[in-house]
Enzyme design. Sequence first.
Site, PDB file in Angstrom:
ATOM      1  CD  GLU A  72      -2.581   7.712  -5.671  1.00  0.00           C
ATOM      2  OE1 GLU A  72      -3.777   7.457  -5.418  1.00  0.00           O
ATOM      3  OE2 GLU A  72      -1.633   7.033  -5.230  1.00  0.00           O
ATOM      4  CG  ASP A 129       3.116   9.478  -5.698  1.00  0.00           C
ATOM      5  OD1 ASP A 129       2.997  10.268  -4.740  1.00  0.00           O
ATOM      6  OD2 ASP A 129       2.385   8.475  -5.833  1.00  0.00           O
TER       7      ASP A 129
END
Length: 368
Positions: A72, A129
Amino acid sequence: MNGMRLYPKGVPALLVALIALIASIAGGTAAELPRILSTSPDAQEWTTFKARFVRPDGRVVDTYNGDVSHTESQGFGMLFAVAFDDRETFERIWAWTDANLRWEGTWLHAWRYVPGNATPVPDANNATDGDLFIAWALARAAQRWHEPLYAEAARRIARDVRRLLVTEVGGRTVLLPGFNGFETGAGVTVNLSYYVFPAIEAMIGIDPAPIWSRLRRDGLELIEDARFGHWGLSPDWLQIAPTGEIRPATDRPARFGYDAVRIPLYLVWAGLGTPERLRLYRGFWQEHWREKRQPGWASLDGRSVAPYDASNGLKSIGLIVDVAMGGGWSGEALPGITAQDDYYSSSLILLSRIAVADLLRQSGTRGL
């Protein structure tokens, strides 16, 4: 694409409000927008972020969690560097990420790096993600700097996300949060904030497989269906049974918290922020704005909220959603990074600013 887009035709009042909102950051006017949203590498917010969170070797550190790094943080850093036209920093971050986190034999990346550990990558699982942000940043870098090697790396990551991290459960096509640990006999656990819709839009362009459109469609339906608690908010973690039944994951706090708060930002950013999709988030925040506060999280099994106020990063998202819903501009400035903002709050601030800049740029607003 489902829903009202905010651009290019959009709603004039929305654009006027966004311009006023960002111009207020420096007490300026709409004419100063090009300076405030400068894409030069010395733009103040990016300069501050780099100084505090980007190490010389390209590792982006999470100061709240013992200076660990994760996909991330690396993906965020790469995205920010592209937005501010800082190719040197982008290349350092990407080189470190590729060298230290990429799985052998794939284009996915281990989700966390712990400095000082004998084994700095203690868990080889990925975080989807993070991989989407890395691929999206590479795709944007390829376009900005005309570098085909970045485009190819983005395509390979997108292909492996599609191939290894998308599954079917309860009649839905869903995105796994990681390769291991999220599928059991009881169903599949998903994190709705991992549906980074503007990144998914980019994946559709660079890896044109039909499954991406199904993933986007079913992800939007899942967000609309997964509303819980007094305010009807999204959970950080959601469990989907083989029968299709959905509920907040039982092994984690049932909260609308630091993960789920990103959902409305990604909806607005991708042009998917319809009033129906945004109204419950805005309703929750408006109720507490009347009390001059924005809680850091809300329980989904009662009416309790965090005893502390939201960070500046979370407040940025609340302001953008309010404007996107037609609330106009209240006069409150979009927050800048302060000394009190840790890595995550600072990242949400920059994500919010880049999202607004993208929307304004794609609307044809001059000077961007």
